[in-house]
Design an enzyme around this catalytic site. Structure first.
Site, PDB file in Angstrom:
ATOM      1  N   SER A  73     -88.269 -44.564  25.474  1.00 37.51           N
ATOM      2  CA  SER A  73     -88.403 -43.770  26.702  1.00 37.51           C
ATOM      3  C   SER A  73     -87.929 -44.574  27.897  1.00 37.51           C
ATOM      4  CB  SER A  73     -89.872 -43.433  26.959  1.00 37.51           C
ATOM      5  OG  SER A  73     -90.485 -42.924  25.834  1.00 37.51           O
TER       6      SER A  73
ATOM      7  N   HIS B  36     -82.936 -40.028  22.920  1.00 39.57           N
ATOM      8  CA  HIS B  36     -84.273 -39.835  23.467  1.00 39.57           C
ATOM      9  C   HIS B  36     -84.718 -38.379  23.343  1.00 39.57           C
ATOM     10  CE1 HIS B  36     -87.040 -39.793  27.200  1.00 39.57           C
ATOM     11  NE2 HIS B  36     -87.722 -40.137  26.136  1.00 39.57           N
TER      12      HIS B  36
ATOM     13  N   GLU C  44     -81.703 -36.808  25.332  1.00 38.31           N
ATOM     14  CA  GLU C  44     -80.862 -37.623  26.219  1.00 38.31           C
ATOM     15  C   GLU C  44     -80.121 -38.619  25.345  1.00 38.31           C
ATOM     16  OE1 GLU C  44     -82.820 -38.362  30.574  1.00 38.31           O
ATOM     17  OE2 GLU C  44     -83.919 -39.221  28.902  1.00 38.31           O
TER      18      GLU C  44
ATOM     19  N   ASN D 156     -87.213 -39.064  32.567  1.00 37.69           N
ATOM     20  CA  ASN D 156     -88.443 -39.830  32.839  1.00 37.69           C
ATOM     21  C   ASN D 156     -88.418 -40.511  34.200  1.00 37.69           C
ATOM     22  OD1 ASN D 156     -89.863 -39.137  30.597  1.00 37.69           O
ATOM     23  ND2 ASN D 156     -89.300 -40.929  29.403  1.00 37.69           N
TER      24      ASN D 156
HETATM   25  N1  LIG Z   1     -95.049 -40.034  22.990  1.00 33.45           N
HETATM   26  C1  LIG Z   1     -94.066 -39.443  23.663  1.00 33.45           C
HETATM   27  O1  LIG Z   1     -94.283 -38.401  24.337  1.00 33.45           O
HETATM   28  C2  LIG Z   1     -92.664 -39.988  23.615  1.00 33.45           C
HETATM   29  C3  LIG Z   1     -91.605 -39.194  24.097  1.00 33.45           C
HETATM   30  C4  LIG Z   1     -90.287 -39.692  23.990  1.00 33.45           C
HETATM   31  C5  LIG Z   1     -90.067 -40.949  23.448  1.00 33.45           C
HETATM   32  N2  LIG Z   1     -91.126 -41.695  23.021  1.00 33.45           N
HETATM   33  C6  LIG Z   1     -90.835 -43.019  22.429  1.00 33.45           C
HETATM   34  O2  LIG Z   1     -90.914 -42.922  21.016  1.00 33.45           O
HETATM   35  C7  LIG Z   1     -91.350 -44.168  20.471  1.00 33.45           C
HETATM   36  C8  LIG Z   1     -92.573 -43.937  19.607  1.00 33.45           C
HETATM   37  O3  LIG Z   1     -93.596 -43.345  20.392  1.00 33.45           O
HETATM   38  P1  LIG Z   1     -94.797 -42.533  19.718  1.00 33.45           P
HETATM   39  O4  LIG Z   1     -95.496 -41.852  20.845  1.00 33.45           O
HETATM   40  O5  LIG Z   1     -94.323 -41.749  18.561  1.00 33.45           O
HETATM   41  O6  LIG Z   1     -95.715 -43.771  19.202  1.00 33.45           O
HETATM   42  P2  LIG Z   1     -96.921 -43.771  18.146  1.00 33.45           P
HETATM   43  O7  LIG Z   1     -97.831 -44.857  18.583  1.00 33.45           O
HETATM   44  O8  LIG Z   1     -97.459 -42.391  17.955  1.00 33.45           O
HETATM   45  O9  LIG Z   1     -96.197 -44.167  16.762  1.00 33.45           O
HETATM   46  C9  LIG Z   1     -95.550 -45.385  16.524  1.00 33.45           C
HETATM   47  C10 LIG Z   1     -95.513 -45.600  15.019  1.00 33.45           C
HETATM   48  O10 LIG Z   1     -94.622 -46.705  14.732  1.00 33.45           O
HETATM   49  C11 LIG Z   1     -95.194 -47.453  13.674  1.00 33.45           C
HETATM   50  N3  LIG Z   1     -94.582 -48.794  13.709  1.00 33.45           N
HETATM   51  C12 LIG Z   1     -94.810 -49.785  14.587  1.00 33.45           C
HETATM   52  N4  LIG Z   1     -94.008 -50.846  14.307  1.00 33.45           N
HETATM   53  C13 LIG Z   1     -93.254 -50.488  13.235  1.00 33.45           C
HETATM   54  C14 LIG Z   1     -92.238 -51.140  12.477  1.00 33.45           C
HETATM   55  N5  LIG Z   1     -91.813 -52.368  12.778  1.00 33.45           N
HETATM   56  N6  LIG Z   1     -91.682 -50.470  11.440  1.00 33.45           N
HETATM   57  C15 LIG Z   1     -92.094 -49.221  11.119  1.00 33.45           C
HETATM   58  N7  LIG Z   1     -93.052 -48.553  11.802  1.00 33.45           N
HETATM   59  C16 LIG Z   1     -93.624 -49.184  12.848  1.00 33.45           C
HETATM   60  C17 LIG Z   1     -96.676 -47.409  13.920  1.00 33.45           C
HETATM   61  O11 LIG Z   1     -97.394 -47.679  12.722  1.00 33.45           O
HETATM   62  C18 LIG Z   1     -96.863 -45.959  14.408  1.00 33.45           C
HETATM   63  O12 LIG Z   1     -97.128 -45.082  13.334  1.00 33.45           O
HETATM   64  C19 LIG Z   1     -91.563 -45.100  21.665  1.00 33.45           C
HETATM   65  O13 LIG Z   1     -90.402 -45.851  21.876  1.00 33.45           O
HETATM   66  C20 LIG Z   1     -91.799 -44.124  22.804  1.00 33.45           C
HETATM   67  O14 LIG Z   1     -91.467 -44.674  24.061  1.00 33.45           O
HETATM   68  C21 LIG Z   1     -92.415 -41.242  23.074  1.00 33.45           C
END
Ligand SMILES: NC(=O)c1ccc[n+]([C@@H]2O[C@H](COP(=O)([O-])OP(=O)(O)OC[C@H]3O[C@@H](n4cnc5c(N)ncnc54)[C@H](O)[C@@H]3O)[C@@H](O)[C@H]2O)c1
Length: 278
Positions: free
Chosen positions: A115, A136, A148, A186
């Site tokens: 993000s 994204h 994005e 964002n």
């Molecule tokens: N939550 C949102 O609304 C949103 C929106 C757009 C982008 N993002 C981006 O998406 C990404 C993930 O966010 P999320 O909200 O899904 O997080 P989350 O905490 O729900 O999930 C992250 C997952 O990654 C796993 N993980 C961590 N390290 C790992 C590795 N080395 N190998 C494999 N798995 C691993 C964890 O076990 C967890 O299940 C981030 O970069 C975030 O900025 C989030």
């Protein structure tokens, strides 16, 4: 075409769902088996809902047959595109990309769902900076139409074209963005969420009234504090910190209430408590 998603949390399972529903063989990797188990349940429920709602010919079983859930990263070796959706931490993302560099074929494209973090920095950590870009997605992925596509300093036009075609095949729209703090959406959205937290912190109105005000007054489908809880307050804090660090601009100062909730382990909907109780 085979694709892969690393990280099966809020975003990863949604991305994998849409890929599988678009006909791609999809590998979904996580370091935690419990996260994969949760992702499987969520995907089955959400696919069932889409199939019913849109009257699709396919079944949940048929879609899930295209999805391989695994803790073994070696299974992504022959994927053409790998999308990473792990924690929003640069060091973790770089370590993962370096691991993928060894595991995957040289032609594989790495896309980050970050993000806020620099796609250029991620690309430079690999041996293939021309094949690293931002992809994204928005939350909830199966519903939100936008992706994005972020071009790092050394990302090739060919890489961007492949990701653009993949986005279209997933029935989503893309906008092209140059690597910059928080990209486009964002950069504009996060300061608004921050402002809602300041309004809350200053006791100007309750969380419910702030959200109701923004919903009815600006025609948003969900209020800013409920959206913050949905994004995940830990992720939101990391994103805000990144905006402040990258720009050094004090107008992006972080509301104390956000730090306090995260320190207490209240990350929003995913932990059952944030600005609201779930
Ligand atoms: N939550 C949102 O609304 C949103 C929106 C757009 C982008 N993002 C981006 O998406 C990404 C993930 O966010 P999320 O909200 O899904 O997080 P989350 O905490 O729900 O999930 C992250 C997952 O990654 C796993 N993980 C961590 N390290 C790992 C590795 N080395 N190998 C494999 N798995 C691993 C964890 O076990 C967890 O299940 C981030 O970069 C975030 O900025 C989030």
């Amino acid at each position: 075409m085979k694709v892969a998603v690393i990280g099966s949390g809020i975003m990863g399972n949604g991305i994998a769902q849409v890929m599988a529903m678009s006909g791609y063989e999809t590998v979904l990797v996580d370091v935690q088996q419990e996260a994969l188990d949760r992702a499987k349940t969520t995907m089955e429920k959400n696919i069932g809902r889409v199939v019913d709602k849109q009257g699709l010919e396919t079944t949940v079983e048929e879609v899930m047959q295209r999805v391989q859930l695994t803790t073994d990263i070696q299974h992504v070796s022959n994927a053409e595109v790998v999308v990473e959706a792990i924690v929003e931490k640069m060091e973790a993302k770089k370590a993962l990309l370096q691991q993928l560099d060894e595991v995957c074929e040289p032609k594989t494209i790495f896309a980050s769902n970050t993000s806020s973090l620099s796609v250029t920095e991620m690309g430079a950590a690999t041996k293939r900076p021309d094949k690293v870009a931002g992809m994204h997605f928005f939350n909830p992925v199966p519903v939100m139409e936008l992706v994005e596509l972020v071009k790092g300093a050394d990302t090739s036009d060919e890489t961007m074209a492949v990701l653009q075609r993949l986005t279209e095949a997933m029935n989503k729209q893309s906008i092209l963005v140059n690597d910059a703090p928080l990209f486009v959406v964002n950069r504009i959205l996060i300061p608004m969420l921050s402002e809602a937290m300041f309004v809350y912190e200053e006791g100007i109105a309750s969380a419910e009234d702030i959200d109701q005000g923004m919903k009815l007054g600006t025609n948003q489908p969900i209020g800013p504090l409920r959206l913050a809880d949905m994004i995940g307050l830990d992720t939101l804090l990391a994103v805000q910190q990144s905006l402040l660090d990258e720009t050094g601009d004090s107008k992006y100062r972080i509301p104390f209430i956000l730090k306090k909730l995260v320190r207490a382990g209240h990350y929003g909907r995913k932990t059952g408590r944030g600005f609201y109780q779930y």
